[in-house]
Design a protein around this motif. Structure first.
Motif, PDB file in Angstrom:
ATOM      1  N   LEU A 133      12.017  28.542  19.100  1.00  0.00           N
ATOM      2  CA  LEU A 133      11.620  27.625  18.031  1.00  0.00           C
ATOM      3  C   LEU A 133      11.546  26.165  18.469  1.00  0.00           C
ATOM      4  O   LEU A 133      11.059  25.328  17.716  1.00  0.00           O
ATOM      5  CB  LEU A 133      12.581  27.761  16.840  1.00  0.00           C
ATOM      6  N   VAL A 134      12.006  25.863  19.669  1.00  0.00           N
ATOM      7  CA  VAL A 134      11.966  24.479  20.159  1.00  0.00           C
ATOM      8  C   VAL A 134      10.529  23.968  20.218  1.00  0.00           C
ATOM      9  O   VAL A 134      10.251  22.825  19.871  1.00  0.00           O
ATOM     10  CB  VAL A 134      12.657  24.348  21.539  1.00  0.00           C
ATOM     11  N   THR A 135       9.609  24.813  20.628  1.00  0.00           N
ATOM     12  CA  THR A 135       8.233  24.363  20.808  1.00  0.00           C
ATOM     13  C   THR A 135       7.456  24.275  19.507  1.00  0.00           C
ATOM     14  O   THR A 135       6.612  23.398  19.349  1.00  0.00           O
ATOM     15  CB  THR A 135       7.474  25.293  21.774  1.00  0.00           C
ATOM     16  N   ASP A 136       7.725  25.199  18.569  1.00  0.00           N
ATOM     17  CA  ASP A 136       6.977  25.212  17.310  1.00  0.00           C
ATOM     18  C   ASP A 136       7.572  26.277  16.401  1.00  0.00           C
ATOM     19  O   ASP A 136       8.343  27.128  16.847  1.00  0.00           O
ATOM     20  CB  ASP A 136       5.501  25.540  17.592  1.00  0.00           C
ATOM     21  N   GLU A 137       7.176  26.252  15.140  1.00  0.00           N
ATOM     22  CA  GLU A 137       7.637  27.279  14.215  1.00  0.00           C
ATOM     23  C   GLU A 137       7.029  28.624  14.610  1.00  0.00           C
ATOM     24  O   GLU A 137       5.993  28.690  15.267  1.00  0.00           O
ATOM     25  CB  GLU A 137       7.270  26.917  12.781  1.00  0.00           C
ATOM     26  N   LYS A 138       7.712  29.693  14.226  1.00  0.00           N
ATOM     27  CA  LYS A 138       7.275  31.050  14.560  1.00  0.00           C
ATOM     28  C   LYS A 138       7.476  31.953  13.348  1.00  0.00           C
ATOM     29  O   LYS A 138       8.391  31.764  12.564  1.00  0.00           O
ATOM     30  CB  LYS A 138       8.092  31.632  15.719  1.00  0.00           C
ATOM     31  N   THR A 139       6.625  32.977  13.251  1.00  0.00           N
ATOM     32  CA  THR A 139       6.813  33.979  12.210  1.00  0.00           C
ATOM     33  C   THR A 139       7.871  34.978  12.679  1.00  0.00           C
ATOM     34  O   THR A 139       8.209  35.046  13.869  1.00  0.00           O
ATOM     35  CB  THR A 139       5.502  34.747  11.934  1.00  0.00           C
ATOM     36  N   PHE A 140       8.347  35.779  11.732  1.00  0.00           N
ATOM     37  CA  PHE A 140       9.309  36.823  12.068  1.00  0.00           C
ATOM     38  C   PHE A 140       8.722  37.737  13.141  1.00  0.00           C
ATOM     39  O   PHE A 140       9.390  38.068  14.117  1.00  0.00           O
ATOM     40  CB  PHE A 140       9.672  37.628  10.810  1.00  0.00           C
ATOM     41  N   ARG A 141       7.473  38.112  12.970  1.00  0.00           N
ATOM     42  CA  ARG A 141       6.814  39.005  13.925  1.00  0.00           C
ATOM     43  C   ARG A 141       6.764  38.381  15.325  1.00  0.00           C
ATOM     44  O   ARG A 141       7.014  39.050  16.325  1.00  0.00           O
ATOM     45  CB  ARG A 141       5.402  39.334  13.464  1.00  0.00           C
ATOM     46  N   GLU A 142       6.425  37.095  15.398  1.00  0.00           N
ATOM     47  CA  GLU A 142       6.374  36.416  16.699  1.00  0.00           C
ATOM     48  C   GLU A 142       7.750  36.389  17.346  1.00  0.00           C
ATOM     49  O   GLU A 142       7.890  36.648  18.553  1.00  0.00           O
ATOM     50  CB  GLU A 142       5.840  34.992  16.534  1.00  0.00           C
ATOM     51  N   LEU A 143       8.785  36.099  16.558  1.00  0.00           N
ATOM     52  CA  LEU A 143      10.143  36.075  17.103  1.00  0.00           C
ATOM     53  C   LEU A 143      10.562  37.464  17.578  1.00  0.00           C
ATOM     54  O   LEU A 143      11.218  37.602  18.611  1.00  0.00           O
ATOM     55  CB  LEU A 143      11.135  35.543  16.068  1.00  0.00           C
ATOM     56  N   LYS A 144      10.158  38.472  16.850  1.00  0.00           N
ATOM     57  CA  LYS A 144      10.469  39.844  17.246  1.00  0.00           C
ATOM     58  C   LYS A 144       9.805  40.178  18.581  1.00  0.00           C
ATOM     59  O   LYS A 144      10.426  40.772  19.465  1.00  0.00           O
ATOM     60  CB  LYS A 144      10.017  40.817  16.152  1.00  0.00           C
ATOM     61  N   GLU A 145       8.544  39.791  18.736  1.00  0.00           N
ATOM     62  CA  GLU A 145       7.837  40.048  19.994  1.00  0.00           C
ATOM     63  C   GLU A 145       8.452  39.273  21.157  1.00  0.00           C
ATOM     64  O   GLU A 145       8.595  39.800  22.259  1.00  0.00           O
ATOM     65  CB  GLU A 145       6.363  39.673  19.845  1.00  0.00           C
ATOM     66  N   ILE A 146       8.813  38.019  20.922  1.00  0.00           N
ATOM     67  CA  ILE A 146       9.390  37.177  21.976  1.00  0.00           C
ATOM     68  C   ILE A 146      10.746  37.706  22.428  1.00  0.00           C
ATOM     69  O   ILE A 146      11.029  37.762  23.623  1.00  0.00           O
ATOM     70  CB  ILE A 146       9.522  35.716  21.487  1.00  0.00           C
ATOM     71  N   THR A 147      11.577  38.101  21.466  1.00  0.00           N
ATOM     72  CA  THR A 147      12.950  38.495  21.788  1.00  0.00           C
ATOM     73  C   THR A 147      13.115  39.975  22.094  1.00  0.00           C
ATOM     74  O   THR A 147      14.081  40.367  22.741  1.00  0.00           O
ATOM     75  CB  THR A 147      13.901  38.133  20.633  1.00  0.00           C
ATOM     76  N   GLY A 148      12.188  40.796  21.602  1.00  0.00           N
ATOM     77  CA  GLY A 148      12.331  42.238  21.778  1.00  0.00           C
ATOM     78  C   GLY A 148      13.420  42.841  20.899  1.00  0.00           C
ATOM     79  O   GLY A 148      13.844  43.969  21.108  1.00  0.00           O
ATOM     80  N   ALA A 149      13.868  42.109  19.900  1.00  0.00           N
ATOM     81  CA  ALA A 149      14.944  42.559  19.018  1.00  0.00           C
ATOM     82  C   ALA A 149      14.417  43.518  17.956  1.00  0.00           C
ATOM     83  O   ALA A 149      13.233  43.520  17.629  1.00  0.00           O
ATOM     84  CB  ALA A 149      15.586  41.351  18.339  1.00  0.00           C
ATOM     85  N   THR A 150      15.318  44.302  17.406  1.00  0.00           N
ATOM     86  CA  THR A 150      14.969  45.162  16.284  1.00  0.00           C
ATOM     87  C   THR A 150      14.878  44.311  15.018  1.00  0.00           C
ATOM     88  O   THR A 150      15.445  43.209  14.960  1.00  0.00           O
ATOM     89  CB  THR A 150      16.021  46.261  16.064  1.00  0.00           C
ATOM     90  N   ASP A 151      14.192  44.821  14.005  1.00  0.00           N
ATOM     91  CA  ASP A 151      14.084  44.096  12.735  1.00  0.00           C
ATOM     92  C   ASP A 151      15.463  43.749  12.179  1.00  0.00           C
ATOM     93  O   ASP A 151      15.717  42.617  11.767  1.00  0.00           O
ATOM     94  CB  ASP A 151      13.332  44.933  11.689  1.00  0.00           C
ATOM     95  N   GLY A 152      16.353  44.738  12.159  1.00  0.00           N
ATOM     96  CA  GLY A 152      17.677  44.537  11.581  1.00  0.00           C
ATOM     97  C   GLY A 152      18.511  43.508  12.319  1.00  0.00           C
ATOM     98  O   GLY A 152      19.140  42.641  11.694  1.00  0.00           O
ATOM     99  N   ASN A 153      18.519  43.586  13.638  1.00  0.00           N
ATOM    100  CA  ASN A 153      19.310  42.646  14.430  1.00  0.00           C
ATOM    101  C   ASN A 153      18.738  41.234  14.321  1.00  0.00           C
ATOM    102  O   ASN A 153      19.477  40.266  14.116  1.00  0.00           O
ATOM    103  CB  ASN A 153      19.382  43.096  15.886  1.00  0.00           C
ATOM    104  N   LEU A 154      17.422  41.115  14.433  1.00  0.00           N
ATOM    105  CA  LEU A 154      16.795  39.799  14.333  1.00  0.00           C
ATOM    106  C   LEU A 154      17.033  39.204  12.951  1.00  0.00           C
ATOM    107  O   LEU A 154      17.390  38.037  12.821  1.00  0.00           O
ATOM    108  CB  LEU A 154      15.300  39.896  14.628  1.00  0.00           C
ATOM    109  N   GLY A 155      16.867  40.018  11.921  1.00  0.00           N
ATOM    110  CA  GLY A 155      17.091  39.537  10.552  1.00  0.00           C
ATOM    111  C   GLY A 155      18.510  39.038  10.347  1.00  0.00           C
ATOM    112  O   GLY A 155      18.739  37.980   9.754  1.00  0.00           O
ATOM    113  N   ALA A 156      19.484  39.782  10.865  1.00  0.00           N
ATOM    114  CA  ALA A 156      20.889  39.390  10.731  1.00  0.00           C
ATOM    115  C   ALA A 156      21.160  38.068  11.448  1.00  0.00           C
ATOM    116  O   ALA A 156      21.870  37.195  10.923  1.00  0.00           O
ATOM    117  CB  ALA A 156      21.792  40.487  11.285  1.00  0.00           C
ATOM    118  N   GLN A 157      20.592  37.898  12.637  1.00  0.00           N
ATOM    119  CA  GLN A 157      20.825  36.663  13.389  1.00  0.00           C
ATOM    120  C   GLN A 157      20.119  35.474  12.746  1.00  0.00           C
ATOM    121  O   GLN A 157      20.639  34.356  12.747  1.00  0.00           O
ATOM    122  CB  GLN A 157      20.396  36.836  14.849  1.00  0.00           C
TER     123      GLN A 157
END
Length: 99
Positions: free
Chosen positions: A22-46
């Motif tokens: 997020l340092v460079t720009d805002e991101k959607t949930f989907r973009e963050l999921k792709e960048i991090t490789g996290a599951t929906d549940g784990n990413l959502g919790a964090q």
């Protein structure tokens, strides 16, 4: 910020990855999921944890009748991340002298 006082927000690899993304720009949930490789549940919790710490803010809207959540760093989040990176640079710089 001293090494023994690193805020809890940086105590999780996924949270650090989200903040870095997020340092460079805002991101959607989907973009963050792709960048991090996290599951929906784990990413959502964090992301909830990051919002509770007031370092990330979200905006929800509908795009083509589908809900879309966008995340961005808050001013506090940007400041804390910058301080965290500066601390790591000091640690690495200090370690370089000992190597």
């Amino acid at each position: 910020m001293e090494i023994n006082n690193i805020p809890d927000v940086f105590g999780n690899k996924l949270r650090v990855a989200v903040l870095a993304a997020l340092v460079t720009d805002e991101k959607t949930f989907r973009e963050l999921k792709e960048i991090t490789g996290a599951t929906d549940g784990n990413l959502g919790a964090q992301l909830i944890k990051l919002e509770e710490c007031a370092v990330v803010a979200s905006d929800k809207k509908f795009v083509n009748r589908k809900p879309q959540t966008t995340y961005r760093l808050t001013d506090l989040g940007r400041k804390m991340f910058r301080e965290y990176v500066e601390l790591l640079e000091k640690i690495i710089g200090g370690a370089g002298a000992d190597m």
